[in-house]
Scaffold this motif. Structure first.
Motif, PDB file in Angstrom:
ATOM      1  N   GLU A 131       0.811  -1.217   0.000  1.00  0.00           N
ATOM      2  CA  GLU A 131       0.000   0.000   0.000  1.00  0.00           C
ATOM      3  C   GLU A 131       0.849   1.274   0.000  1.00  0.00           C
ATOM      4  OE1 GLU A 131      -3.287  -2.507   2.612  1.00  0.00           O
ATOM      5  OE2 GLU A 131      -1.897  -1.140   3.602  1.00  0.00           O
ATOM      6  N   GLN A 132       2.156   1.136  -0.237  1.00  0.00           N
ATOM      7  CA  GLN A 132       3.063   2.284  -0.230  1.00  0.00           C
ATOM      8  C   GLN A 132       3.317   2.736  -1.670  1.00  0.00           C
ATOM      9  OE1 GLN A 132       6.540   1.048   1.972  1.00  0.00           O
ATOM     10  NE2 GLN A 132       5.419   0.808   3.891  1.00  0.00           N
ATOM     11  N   SER A 133       2.714   3.843  -2.052  1.00  0.00           N
ATOM     12  CA  SER A 133       2.732   4.282  -3.452  1.00  0.00           C
ATOM     13  C   SER A 133       4.142   4.567  -3.962  1.00  0.00           C
ATOM     14  CB  SER A 133       1.843   5.522  -3.624  1.00  0.00           C
ATOM     15  OG  SER A 133       2.246   6.555  -2.737  1.00  0.00           O
ATOM     16  N   ASP A 158      -6.034   0.540 -10.805  1.00  0.00           N
ATOM     17  CA  ASP A 158      -4.989   1.550 -10.903  1.00  0.00           C
ATOM     18  C   ASP A 158      -3.825   1.103 -11.786  1.00  0.00           C
ATOM     19  OD1 ASP A 158      -3.962  -0.418  -9.300  1.00  0.00           O
ATOM     20  OD2 ASP A 158      -3.700   0.828  -7.525  1.00  0.00           O
TER      21      ASP A 158
END
Length: 341
Positions: A131-133, A158
């Protein structure tokens, strides 16, 4: 003038380095039109593959994947490993387990180095790395294949592959179960906020209260981690309130087990004096007495599907649809109507 490189070919053809490598190594899993485009770029640029490098690539050709995790819950990690490993065995792949520090500033570079050093075909990213872009952007720019396991109500669409778990609706179902038993003072103990599952589960709890017309009482909501000790401490604080909750929803089963211990230490009769619910259906939920009401999350199956998604994408060189899972409410002996006073 420098000799053209494989990067030049990939840029000229508008494809990834991996795709160019597949064409050079005469692999079957490349679409004919893509192969033709790469071959045309090779001819136009006059690119000549380095035989030694080609030999190295083919000898290490992507028959192992990595599972990257940072999770304090040993049961979650073991179930995830078992699921991923079953898919690897089914498809003839090896598996490298890689525990890491999700807060490390150099984690993205560390994972890119891991893939190159261990010659991995790709990575399965468990929360919170998934979940770390910024980390995902670095992996993508470095042409590292990966599949994420994330908390989400629906496919994020996405452009990055994932297996998503609907924690929100499962938490809603748990809270609704407690409300329908007659509880209106329902405590909530958070897990780590940087795991998306925590805010998703909290939002499911809050939405259920709202839909049933029960005001959100901030005094009944406490921050914490996915740990037994946090459940114990949080429950002690909630039970010391002037108007304590008649039910507590722990963000996972470890937290809920801590709540159960706190209730016992206070001399409370579970479930009649206090109902308790957890999440994930880990061994904690079955081994507790009474057994915990929870949401059954098939962590092993989630891991297995993430691995199959990654391996299928590697072999087919095509985009696959993302898959979703919905944890299922499991009602056990730790929840009951509140004691009438």
């Amino acid at each position: 003038m420098h000799s053209p490189t494989i990067k030049d070919v990939a840029k000229h053809a508008g494809v990834s380095l991996k795709t160019v490598s597949r064409v050079i190594n005469h692999e079957a899993a490349v679409r004919p039109e893509t192969r033709e485009k790469v071959e045309r770029a090779i001819e136009q640029l006059g690119y000549r593959p380095d035989p030694s490098a080609r030999s190295l690539r083919s000898s290490s050709h992507a028959y192992a994947i990595g599972l990257v995790y940072d999770n304090p819950n040993a049961h979650y990690v073991i179930d995830m490993q078992n699921g991923v490993l079953s898919a690897c065995r089914e498809r003839g792949f090896g598996l490298q387990i890689y525990p890491c520090d999700s807060a490390a500033p150099s984690l993205a570079e560390e994972l890119v180095s891991l893939v190159q050093r261990a010659r991995l075909a790709g990575l399965i990213l468990a929360p919170p790395m998934s979940e770390q872009s910024a980390l995902l952007a670095t992996l993508k720019a470095s042409d590292v294949d990966f599949v994420r396991i994330i908390a989400a109500r629906e496919d994020p669409k996405d452009g990055m592959p994932c297996v998503y778990v609907d924690d929100h609706d499962a938490a809603y179902a748990i809270t609704e179960h407690l409300i329908q038993l007659g509880h209106t003072r329902i405590g909530f103990l958070w897990g780590e906020p940087h795991h998306r599952s925590s805010p998703e589960r909290y939002q499911g709890y809050a939405d259920a209260l709202k839909d049933y017309g029960i005001p959100l009482n901030r005094k009944l909501i406490l921050p914490g981690r996915y740990a037994f000790d946090d459940g114990f401490r949080g429950a002690r604080k909630l039970l010391a309130l002037k108007e304590p909750p008649t039910a507590i929803f722990g963000c996972n089963d470890e937290i809920a087990a801590g709540v159960l211990a706190a209730a016992r230490s206070a001399g409370l009769d579970v479930p009649w004096d206090l109902s308790i619910a957890g999440f994930e259906d880990s061994p904690f939920s079955k081994q507790a007495w009474p057994a915990l009401t929870t949401a059954r999350q098939s962590t092993s199956e989630i891991g297995r599907h993430a691995a199959l998604h990654l391996i299928s994408g590697l072999q087919q060189d095509s985009d696959l649809p993302n898959e979703g899972f919905m944890p299922e409410l499991v009602v056990r002996g730790s929840t009951a109507p509140p004691r009438q006073t």
